[in-house]
Design an enzyme around this catalytic site. Structure first.
Site, PDB file in Angstrom:
ATOM      1  N   ARG A 142       1.908 -23.497  -4.400  1.00  0.00           N
ATOM      2  CA  ARG A 142       1.054 -22.682  -3.528  1.00  0.00           C
ATOM      3  C   ARG A 142       1.764 -22.205  -2.269  1.00  0.00           C
ATOM      4  NH1 ARG A 142      -2.516 -26.799  -5.312  1.00  0.00           N
ATOM      5  NH2 ARG A 142      -4.074 -26.014  -6.772  1.00  0.00           N
ATOM      6  N   LYS A 164       5.199  -8.566   1.319  1.00  0.00           N
ATOM      7  CA  LYS A 164       4.602  -8.156   0.044  1.00  0.00           C
ATOM      8  C   LYS A 164       5.509  -8.623  -1.082  1.00  0.00           C
ATOM      9  CE  LYS A 164       1.741  -3.993   0.427  1.00  0.00           C
ATOM     10  NZ  LYS A 164       1.686  -2.569   0.051  1.00  0.00           N
ATOM     11  N   GLU A 206      12.895   5.864   1.558  1.00  0.00           N
ATOM     12  CA  GLU A 206      12.051   5.007   2.397  1.00  0.00           C
ATOM     13  C   GLU A 206      12.360   5.208   3.880  1.00  0.00           C
ATOM     14  OE1 GLU A 206       9.497   3.277   1.682  1.00  0.00           O
ATOM     15  OE2 GLU A 206       9.567   2.963  -0.488  1.00  0.00           O
ATOM     16  N   LYS A 248       8.468  -0.578  10.102  1.00  0.00           N
ATOM     17  CA  LYS A 248       7.737  -1.490   9.220  1.00  0.00           C
ATOM     18  C   LYS A 248       7.333  -2.760   9.947  1.00  0.00           C
ATOM     19  CE  LYS A 248       7.313  -3.199   4.609  1.00  0.00           C
ATOM     20  NZ  LYS A 248       7.820  -3.237   3.224  1.00  0.00           N
ATOM     21  N   GLU A 258      -2.735  -5.407   4.513  1.00  0.00           N
ATOM     22  CA  GLU A 258      -3.116  -4.048   4.141  1.00  0.00           C
ATOM     23  C   GLU A 258      -4.624  -3.818   4.255  1.00  0.00           C
ATOM     24  OE1 GLU A 258      -0.504  -1.605   1.217  1.00  0.00           O
ATOM     25  OE2 GLU A 258      -2.234  -2.301   0.083  1.00  0.00           O
ATOM     26  N   ARG A 262      -1.623  -0.909   7.557  1.00  0.00           N
ATOM     27  CA  ARG A 262      -0.466  -1.033   6.669  1.00  0.00           C
ATOM     28  C   ARG A 262      -0.487  -0.013   5.533  1.00  0.00           C
ATOM     29  NH1 ARG A 262       2.585  -6.521   4.625  1.00  0.00           N
ATOM     30  NH2 ARG A 262       4.149  -5.455   3.362  1.00  0.00           N
ATOM     31  N   ASN A 266       2.377   3.280   2.495  1.00  0.00           N
ATOM     32  CA  ASN A 266       2.300   3.743   1.112  1.00  0.00           C
ATOM     33  C   ASN A 266       2.408   5.266   1.004  1.00  0.00           C
ATOM     34  OD1 ASN A 266       1.932   1.286  -0.434  1.00  0.00           O
ATOM     35  ND2 ASN A 266      -0.025   1.098   0.607  1.00  0.00           N
ATOM     36  N   HIS A 269       3.580   6.892  -2.169  1.00  0.00           N
ATOM     37  CA  HIS A 269       3.723   5.853  -3.182  1.00  0.00           C
ATOM     38  C   HIS A 269       2.685   5.901  -4.298  1.00  0.00           C
ATOM     39  CE1 HIS A 269       6.684   4.339  -0.468  1.00  0.00           C
ATOM     40  NE2 HIS A 269       6.875   3.240  -1.155  1.00  0.00           N
ATOM     41  N   HIS A 273       4.406   5.427  -7.815  1.00  0.00           N
ATOM     42  CA  HIS A 273       4.219   4.293  -8.724  1.00  0.00           C
ATOM     43  C   HIS A 273       3.802   4.760 -10.114  1.00  0.00           C
ATOM     44  CE1 HIS A 273       3.588   1.175  -5.261  1.00  0.00           C
ATOM     45  NE2 HIS A 273       4.862   1.456  -5.490  1.00  0.00           N
ATOM     46  N   HIS A 285      13.291   3.853  -7.533  1.00  0.00           N
ATOM     47  CA  HIS A 285      12.080   3.877  -6.713  1.00  0.00           C
ATOM     48  C   HIS A 285      12.127   5.006  -5.694  1.00  0.00           C
ATOM     49  CE1 HIS A 285       8.608   2.412  -4.505  1.00  0.00           C
ATOM     50  NE2 HIS A 285       9.325   2.341  -3.405  1.00  0.00           N
TER      51      HIS A 285
END
Length: 381
Positions: A142, A164, A206, A248, A258, A262, A266, A269, A273, A285
């Site tokens: 965990r 992330k 990016e 960032k 998010e 945040r 994206n 994105h 994606h 990417h």
């Protein structure tokens, strides 16, 4: 060359600890300080079926892709010389690492070596490696501490910062994951010297994204000499990477999970994606993000949100460094179906990050389907 690394602070939020992103050269010497020394019971008796742990010695698992096997082994050996019980776990290259099967393999190795909550994972590699390493760290017991050592532009400015973590599934990219910030990030710019040019340029997408959503100076630096921006030997390489990381860091320091701000990270994105999934992750990417940003700019323009000059600037900056602007025109129905299961969607309502102007990102929710078709028409080939 200045040997003192730049230290960028990422504030702790949502119950997480703050950490630093170091940018510079020859940074692996910083690893022991980040790993620390865990306390363990003073026993050399091995649990059933396992190897004994020396009293008070901390274990470190070094996760690396096959392409960096020599680097991974060198780091493992160096940590072993410094008194850690270090193991190396080799991963598949690129996006093939981000699967449930690879994560399960890592869990198996950690279990067999009796990895405890006092031990540390180190992820060395590109964005896929740091995503997978962080996810394994988030899910083992965990949550155990982990350190990111990104070796690509993309990983330095995006994947390794912000916590992330995730893996891909047949249904889409990063749909399974966790928010689990690292204990530190080491961005050694020397790693970029051997990066293939296409991989280096992919990472620029990016960086350019950070320029459009928050720091226009990034765009000015690239526009001043696009060819120099395409190489790690360029005069502004360190500044471009540091500025992008600061963008960032500022965002994730305010919104780790998010819940609002945040989402601006994206930008481009949602379509990106979908393109990556459609290409079975064979596209880089950054290439997909480049097309995604052009689409987002056109969507913003057609929605009456973005001025023509800023929309056109997307094409100019991205093409100047060699990033793509178009994608297959006949794939729109498949891309739309994929975008409907994007993490930003709410129910059956699509959500896109668009610009109200330079460095003014906002959310466009539930746009008219005809608007989406028109915007895609501007990137279709």
């Amino acid at each position: 060359m200045n040997d003192t690394p730049t230290r960028i602070q990422v504030a702790g939020t949502a119950g997480t600890a703050p950490y630093e992103v170091l940018v510079g050269h020859q940074l692996l010497g910083e690893l022991p300080a980040l790993i620390g020394r865990g306390s363990h019971p003073s026993s050399t008796t091995a649990p059933s079926g396992g190897a004994a742990r020396r009293s008070g010695v901390q274990r470190v698992a070094v996760l690396h892709p096959e392409a960096l096997s020599a680097t991974g082994e060198a780091v493992r050996a160096d940590l072993a010389e410094q008194g850690y019980e270090a193991i190396a776990i080799q991963l598949p290259n690129a996006e093939e690492a981000k699967s449930a099967e690879v994560a399960a393999y890592c869990w198996s190795v950690l279990g067999q070596t009796h990895f405890t909550r006092s031990d540390v994972i180190v992820g060395i590699g590109g964005g896929a490696t740091t995503d997978l390493a962080g996810f394994v760290a988030a899910t083992w017991l965990r949550g155990v501490r982990w350190i990111a050592v990104p070796t690509t532009v993309l990983a330095m400015v995006d994947a390794a910062v912000g916590g992330k973590t995730g893996i891909n599934t047949a249904e889409g990219k990063n749909l399974v994951g966790a928010f689990h910030p690292p204990a530190g990030v080491l961005c050694d710019l020397a790693c970029l010297a051997t990066l293939p040019v296409n991989d280096y340029v992919s990472g620029l997408a990016e960086i350019i994204k950070a320029g459009f959503i928050a720091d226009p100076v990034i765009l000015d630096l690239i526009e001043a000499d696009p060819q120099a921006a395409r190489t790690p030997e360029g005069p502004h390489t360190a500044e471009l990477i540091e500025r992008s990381i600061r963008v960032k860091a500022e965002v994730v320091s305010q919104d780790l999970k998010e819940s609002g701000l945040r989402e601006i990270l994206n930008y481009g994105h949602t379509l990106a994606h979908a393109i990556e999934k459609n290409e079975r992750y064979s596209w880089r990417h950054g290439a997909a993000v480049s097309v995604g940003m052009v689409f987002a700019a056109e969507l913003g323009r057609l929605a009456g949100r973005l001025d023509d000059a800023t929309a056109d600037r997307h094409r100019a900056v991205l093409s100047s460094v060699g990033l793509p602007l178009t994608y297959k025109g006949d794939q729109w129905p498949r891309l739309l179906d994929t975008m409907k299961v994007d993490k930003k969607s709410r129910g059956d309502r699509l959500r896109f990050i668009v610009l109200d102007g330079l460095a003014k990102p906002t959310v466009l929710e539930g746009p008219d389907p005809a608007l989406l078709v028109a915007a895609y028409g501007e990137v279709a080939k």
